[in-house]
Scaffold this active site. Structure first.
Site, mmCIF file in Angstrom:
data_model
loop_
_atom_site.group_PDB
_atom_site.id
_atom_site.type_symbol
_atom_site.label_atom_id
_atom_site.label_comp_id
_atom_site.label_asym_id
_atom_site.label_seq_id
_atom_site.Cartn_x
_atom_site.Cartn_y
_atom_site.Cartn_z
ATOM 1 N N ASP A 173 0.822 -1.199 0.000
ATOM 2 C CA ASP A 173 0.000 0.000 0.000
ATOM 3 C C ASP A 173 0.869 1.267 0.000
ATOM 4 O O ASP A 173 1.860 1.333 0.734
ATOM 5 C CB ASP A 173 -0.856 -0.046 1.277
ATOM 6 N N GLU A 226 1.200 -0.702 -5.138
ATOM 7 C CA GLU A 226 0.310 0.420 -5.435
ATOM 8 C C GLU A 226 1.209 1.561 -5.889
ATOM 9 O O GLU A 226 1.606 2.427 -5.109
ATOM 10 C CB GLU A 226 -0.503 0.850 -4.213
HETATM 11 C C1 GLC Z 1 -4.052 3.471 -0.218
HETATM 12 C C2 GLC Z 1 -5.388 2.764 -0.265
HETATM 13 C C3 GLC Z 1 -6.469 3.740 0.037
HETATM 14 C C4 GLC Z 1 -6.206 4.363 1.392
HETATM 15 C C5 GLC Z 1 -4.837 5.009 1.408
HETATM 16 C C6 GLC Z 1 -4.469 5.533 2.763
HETATM 17 O O1 GLC Z 1 -3.945 4.404 -1.235
HETATM 18 O O2 GLC Z 1 -5.568 2.147 -1.508
HETATM 19 O O3 GLC Z 1 -7.737 3.134 0.017
HETATM 20 O O4 GLC Z 1 -7.201 5.291 1.703
HETATM 21 O O5 GLC Z 1 -3.858 4.053 1.029
HETATM 22 O O6 GLC Z 1 -4.465 4.580 3.741
#
Ligand code: GLC
Length: 576
Positions: free
Chosen positions: A240, A300
């Site tokens: 993430d 991500e």
């Molecule tokens: C990532 C997740 C998102 C979340 C963010 C902060 O981008 O995909 O859903 O809100 O992290 O935690």
């Protein structure tokens, strides 16, 4: 009877025989190698696997409390297997105050009681083994919840051994934070702590303090978290917010842009707190830990261009195996030229592409690409696009039935905090997170209780049970294209060759595998199109195409006289 079914029944006798057969087919023998093995081309399981993102709150509710859970997911693994899914990525299901719906993790090594227990998790992994569905978890590396025991200790005093596990700094008095950095979720990225008279840094909500990845103890503790889950059978992680791990230690101000973004603050060039080179050092080490378990790391990875995306694979392919190509999701119109450019960029860069159409942060593809009157045909078209390209696709739950985005109409209905903060410009992400539509009974068969988010009104027509009965449904189209993808070597190994690169209406390409190739032609317009194909330079001059899958209602005829119906898909085999 839904309109599409009626049209299908009227036209069924006109369909080419092969298309009907494909539509009826069950998933058969897949060419995807097992985890830890490679195929004859040296490809590993994750290179041929189809991934599917599950948002656990919204997928299936096993205990009828209105919130989805692990038991619910486990009960649907058979459905996913039949669909043609090899691995699911579950967004965070760990204990959490749920400020950011699980992305604020308060314990990395447990399951949130509203989703179940560790025993439920183990049962899900076992069932996954039976169904050949691997489990991928979300690794929230950048931050923890402010209720995590590490942060509670860190906050307790400036001298606590865990103080340096987070990013604490003096400001210029309580009113003036250390620098101008803004949070991605609005306003200053610094929060004042009155007890210890310092600020802490948060990329996202103030309830999500950033971990200090410069501290080796943090790194070790976080690497151990991945080991904990590998031992429990997890096949990998989706990392993430990985570009945010490091900040400039000197805290230099970011340049502000003239534009304001949805929360009213100026847009910033995040040059001092995003994509710092240190990220790559950590990823190399994390990859070594993953390799011990034949695990896969998905990123991500929001990047400005292909070069930055390429860097995430690592110079020697020693970082992420699967950095997501979000540039692909930014092509927000059915433009052959733009898709071509984007695909060529990634494929030419030499990385193994990772395509997706949407996710829990990106509005659903059905609504983004739909024109309001051909949405179902367009949903099949976009599926055919990213599921016939080289690389690894990541589906989003409900995409296979054509779930629409269903945004809240009033601010008082909004659940996602950024939607409350940014209303009405930013309505938040509730629209893409509504409950999975299993059937047309109340609550779409998701739960016997009122769901945490209302189901989309489209559930009456777009749901698994109804679509399973309809050979012409979006769901059956996904099954067919996934079957082709798993069973046809050219779909997996074939070289991508762009065709008719000046055509602004039809996107077409070959997947060439030795003396055969698959031709994919996608009519991205609402009018019939007659593309002209000259395959002589690829050596397929006199080839007689054999249709493998099409959404055309009438028989497509020969390649020379091919007329593609509006928004139709044509996939055929050609041989030398
Ligand atoms: C990532 C997740 C998102 C979340 C963010 C902060 O981008 O995909 O859903 O809100 O992290 O935690």
């Amino acid at each position: 009877m839904p309109r599409i079914t009626l049209v299908f029944l009227l036209c069924v006798s006109l369909l080419p025989a092969h298309a009907q057969q494909v539509n009826k087919a069950k998933q058969g023998k897949s060419l995807t190698p097992k985890r830890g093995q490679t195929d004859a081309h040296g490809h590993q399981w994750w290179q041929h696997a189809v991934f599917y993102e599950v948002y656990p709150r919204s997928f299936a509710d096993g205990n009828d409390d209105g919130v989805g859970d692990l038991k619910g997911i486990t009960s649907k693994l058979g459905y996913l297997r039949d669909l043609g899914v090899d691995a699911i990525w579950i967004t965070p299901c760990f204990p959490s105050p749920q400020v950011d719906f699980g992305y604020d993790v308060s314990d990395f090594e447990n399951i949130d009681p509203q989703y179940g227990t560790l025993a439920d998790f183990d049962r899900m992994v076992q069932e996954g083994r039976k169904q050949n569905v691997e489990i991928i978890l979300d690794f929230v590396m950048n931050d923890t919840s402010d209720k995590h025991k590490w942060f509670i200790e860190s906050k307790s005093s400036r001298h606590n051994p865990k103080r340096d596990w987070y990013v604490w700094r003096d400001g210029h008095g309580r009113e003036q934070p250390p620098n101008n950095w803004t949070s991605l979720f609005g306003h200053s990225a610094w929060k004042w702590d009155d007890a210890t008279k310092q600020f802490y840094y948060h990329t996202f909500y103030p309830e999500q303090p950033d971990l200090n990845w410069r501290n080796p103890a943090v790194k070790q503790a976080m690497f151990d978290v991945t080991r904990f889950w590998y031992k429990r059978g997890v096949a990998g992680f989706r990392l993430d917010a990985v570009d945010n791990l490091f900040e400039d230690p000197e805290l230099k101000d970011n340049p502000n842009q003239a534009e304001k973004y949805q929360y009213g603050d100026p847009e910033q060039d995040r040059i001092h707190n995003s994509n710092l080179p240190e990220v790559h050092v950590v990823l190399k080490e994390l990859r070594k830990v993953a390799d011990e378990s034949h695990a896969v790391l998905i990123g991500e990875t929001w990047t400005a261009d292909v070069a930055a995306l390429k860097a995430y694979y690592g110079e020697h392919d020693n970082e992420l195996q699967l950095p997501m190509d979000f540039l692909f999701t930014q092509v927000n119109k059915l433009s052959p030229a733009e898709f071509r450019k984007q695909m060529a960029g990634v494929i030419d860069s030499g990385g193994w592409p990772v395509y997706l159409l949407s996710n829990h942060d990106i509005p659903r593809a059905y609504s983004r690409y739909g024109d309001g009157s051909h949405n179902d045909a367009i949903a099949k078209l976009t599926a055919a696009l990213y599921l016939t390209l080289p690389g690894t696709p990541i589906m989003y739950y409900g995409e296979e039935i054509g779930m629409a985005n269903s945004e809240p109409k009033r601010i008082e209905d909004v659940k996602d905090p950024i939607g409350k903060l940014g209303w009405p410009k930013e309505k938040g992400r509730d629209g893409e997170r509504t409950p999975m539509q299993w059937n047309d009974s109340p609550n779409a068969g998701f739960s016997a209780a009122a769901p945490w988010l209302p189901v989309s009104p489209s559930y009456k027509t777009h749901n698994v049970a109804t679509e399973q009965q309809d050979p012409d449904s979006i769901l059956n189209f996904y099954r067919s294209v996934l079957k082709l993808r798993h069973e046809d070597a050219a779909m997996l190994e074939g070289k991508y060759v762009a065709l008719n690169e000046k055509d602004n209406n039809v996107l077409s390409y070959l997947r060439v595998d030795g003396d055969r190739a698959i031709l994919v032609a996608l009519n991205m317009t609402g009018e019939a199109q007659k593309p002209a194909f000259d395959l002589s330079s690829q050596g397929f001059a006199d080839a007689q195409p054999k249709v493998l899958l099409t959404t055309m209602k009438s028989g497509p005829g020969s390649l020379d006289s091919l007329s593609l119906e509006p928004f139709s898909v044509y996939i055929a085999e050609v041989k030398k």
